[in-house]
Design a protein around this motif. Structure first.
Motif, PDB file in Angstrom:
ATOM      1  N   SER A 183       0.829  -1.204   0.000  1.00 50.79           N
ATOM      2  CA  SER A 183       0.000   0.000   0.000  1.00 50.79           C
ATOM      3  C   SER A 183       0.860   1.249   0.000  1.00 50.79           C
ATOM      4  N   SER A 184       2.001   1.180   0.648  1.00 50.25           N
ATOM      5  CA  SER A 184       2.901   2.330   0.645  1.00 50.25           C
ATOM      6  C   SER A 184       3.370   2.649  -0.766  1.00 50.25           C
ATOM      7  N   LEU A 186       2.004   1.736  -3.531  1.00 52.81           N
ATOM      8  CA  LEU A 186       0.867   2.135  -4.353  1.00 52.81           C
ATOM      9  C   LEU A 186       0.511   3.595  -4.121  1.00 52.81           C
ATOM     10  N   VAL A 187       0.546   4.013  -2.837  1.00 52.51           N
ATOM     11  CA  VAL A 187       0.210   5.400  -2.537  1.00 52.51           C
ATOM     12  C   VAL A 187       1.212   6.349  -3.171  1.00 52.51           C
ATOM     13  N   TRP A 188       2.506   5.983  -3.080  1.00 53.39           N
ATOM     14  CA  TRP A 188       3.506   6.844  -3.709  1.00 53.39           C
ATOM     15  C   TRP A 188       3.285   6.921  -5.215  1.00 53.39           C
ATOM     16  N   ILE A 190       0.424   6.575  -6.849  1.00 47.55           N
ATOM     17  CA  ILE A 190      -0.743   7.401  -7.139  1.00 47.55           C
ATOM     18  C   ILE A 190      -0.409   8.874  -6.969  1.00 47.55           C
TER      19      ILE A 190
ATOM     20  N   MET B   1       8.364   4.953   5.582  1.00 47.94           N
ATOM     21  CA  MET B   1       7.139   5.711   5.809  1.00 47.94           C
ATOM     22  C   MET B   1       5.959   4.888   5.355  1.00 47.94           C
ATOM     23  N   ALA B   2       5.128   4.487   6.287  1.00 46.47           N
ATOM     24  CA  ALA B   2       4.038   3.585   5.942  1.00 46.47           C
ATOM     25  C   ALA B   2       2.806   4.386   5.579  1.00 46.47           C
ATOM     26  N   PHE B   3       2.612   4.575   4.302  1.00 43.64           N
ATOM     27  CA  PHE B   3       1.397   5.223   3.852  1.00 43.64           C
ATOM     28  C   PHE B   3       0.365   4.179   3.538  1.00 43.64           C
ATOM     29  N   THR B   4      -0.862   4.480   3.836  1.00 47.22           N
ATOM     30  CA  THR B   4      -1.929   3.582   3.437  1.00 47.22           C
ATOM     31  C   THR B   4      -2.858   4.324   2.500  1.00 47.22           C
ATOM     32  N   LEU B   5      -3.762   3.560   1.885  1.00 49.35           N
ATOM     33  CA  LEU B   5      -4.707   4.191   0.984  1.00 49.35           C
ATOM     34  C   LEU B   5      -5.671   5.084   1.757  1.00 49.35           C
ATOM     35  N   LEU B   8      -4.160   8.352   2.065  1.00 47.91           N
ATOM     36  CA  LEU B   8      -4.302   9.131   0.837  1.00 47.91           C
ATOM     37  C   LEU B   8      -5.684   9.761   0.753  1.00 47.91           C
TER      38      LEU B   8
END
Lengths: 306, 82
Positions: A183-184, A186-188, A190, B1-5, B8
């Motif tokens: 997900s990380s 993927l977010v980057w 997007i 850096m743990a981003f999630t949907l 976003l």
């Protein structure tokens, strides 16, 4: 209702309804006479429609198929299934243009091989133009320069797996981390595509780059990332830095040469010096898109190699 | 850096809200956005500033109502589920 006194039948009568469903599908796999038809019917219904499945499987597990009730249920279930599929197809096509996506997956092995080679060593390739056929771009199968979504998709999945592998060799692995990495990244991705779209809008570039094209170009960096991480896993940190440096330079040159033809005006693309703020802005835009790739490549992989 | 949907999504809502609440008199007219200043010229080269202004104006016009709905939904959900 048919109380055939087989062992499975007596077992079935004692169980609860939901247990009966599970037991019937398990017994059907063994192929005993009573449940062979049941499992076929249950499996056929479950692949078609989840709603009518348990109901009809429950019914048909009690009786042989010649029972009119189960026939009715099967017919109803299959018609529901086909209706549901039609509706899903129609609505899905509204949001995700499936026919357009098919173009990006029309690849073959030769194309993938050539493109991967191009992503790692773009210095010898001379003709970077996408060839057209009566105003529509040629499918990637016939043109190495056309963007595709197969390599980015496969690269993304491979990146997540390789990240899991790298974390596992350092005893930092847990299954949730795979999801976090995915997900990380993927977010980057997007955010990068949105940033590129925004900057393309602000600079008013008249280009035929679609959003999916940008997604494809942004996804090409996963190849370099995978090469870097695998080299780092096999040969240690110096190998990681060296291969990442090589892949960063390669993707930088690749992006510049590809985007030059799409974003810059014809004169500038040919290499002639063209003045004007607009062309300068376009040049800066191309440079920054290309420069963002190595940054992301380093950012998404440095924590995997310790 | 743990981003999630989800992260976003939150960012998108916050940014859109930020663009929607920009005050016209105090802030935007300083940048040439005001009600009386039209975007001049249908020429070939609008320029970055005009594009930004067009973007802000269109976001404010288009996203007002959906933002109301979406913010109410977020408030209700956050009240219920924390």
């Amino acid at each position: 209702m048919d109380y055939t006194p087989t062992q499975s039948g007596s077992r079935q009568r004692k169980l609860q309804p939901n247990m009966r469903l599970r037991r019937s599908s398990v017994d059907g796999l063994e192929g005993s006479q009573l449940f062979e038809d049941t499992s076929r019917a249950a499996r056929g219904l479950q692949t078609g429609n989840q709603q009518a499945g348990p109901q009809a499987a429950g019914l048909s597990s009690q009786s042989i198929l010649s029972d009119p009730m189960s026939n009715l249920a099967m017919a109803y279930g299959s018609s529901l299934a086909s209706q549901g599929r039609e509706m899903v197809d129609k609505n899905l096509d509204r949001f995700i243009p499936i026919s357009k996506m098919k173009y990006y997956f029309a690849v073959d092995t030769v194309y993938v091989g050539k493109k991967l080679g191009l992503l790692v060593f773009p210095y010898m390739h001379e003709n970077w133009e996408v060839s057209y056929q009566k105003d529509t771009p040629v499918a990637p199968r016939f043109d190495v320069n056309a963007p595709d979504l197969y390599i980015p998709a496969m690269g993304f999945i491979t990146y997540v797996l390789v990240a899991g592998l790298a974390l596992g060799t350092q005893n930092r692995f847990s299954p949730e981390l795979l999801g976090v990495q995915a997900s990380s990244a993927l977010v980057w991705l997007i955010m990068e595509v949105l940033a590129v779209l925004l900057s393309l809008y602000l600079v008013t570039v008249n280009t035929d780059l679609t959003t999916i094209d940008l997604l494809a170009f942004s996804g090409y960096k996963y190849v370099g990332m995978i090469v870097g991480v695998v080299a780092g896993l096999l040969f240690g940190r110096p190998a990681y830095y060296l291969s990442l440096l090589w892949c960063c330079a390669a993707i930088f040159v690749f992006m510049i040469r590809t985007l030059r033809l799409k974003l810059l005006s014809e004169a500038a693309a040919e290499g002639r010096l063209v003045r004007g703020t607009r062309n300068q802005l376009r040049m800066y835009l191309t440079m920054s898109i290309a420069a963002a790739q190595p940054i992301f490549m380093y950012w998404l992989t440095y924590h995997l190699i310790r | 850096m743990a981003f999630t949907l989800y992260c976003l999504l939150q960012t998108a809502i916050l940014c859109t809200n930020a663009v929607a609440v920009l005050h016209e008199e105090r802030f935007l007219s300083k940048f040439g956005f005001g009600v009386d200043q039209g975007v001049a010229g249908f020429g070939d080269d609008p320029g970055v500033k005009a594009q930004i202004l067009t973007l802000i104006r269109s976001v404010r016009t288009v996203m007002r109502v959906p933002l109301i709905i979406f913010n109410s939904a977020c408030i209700v959900l956050l009240l219920l589920f924390g």
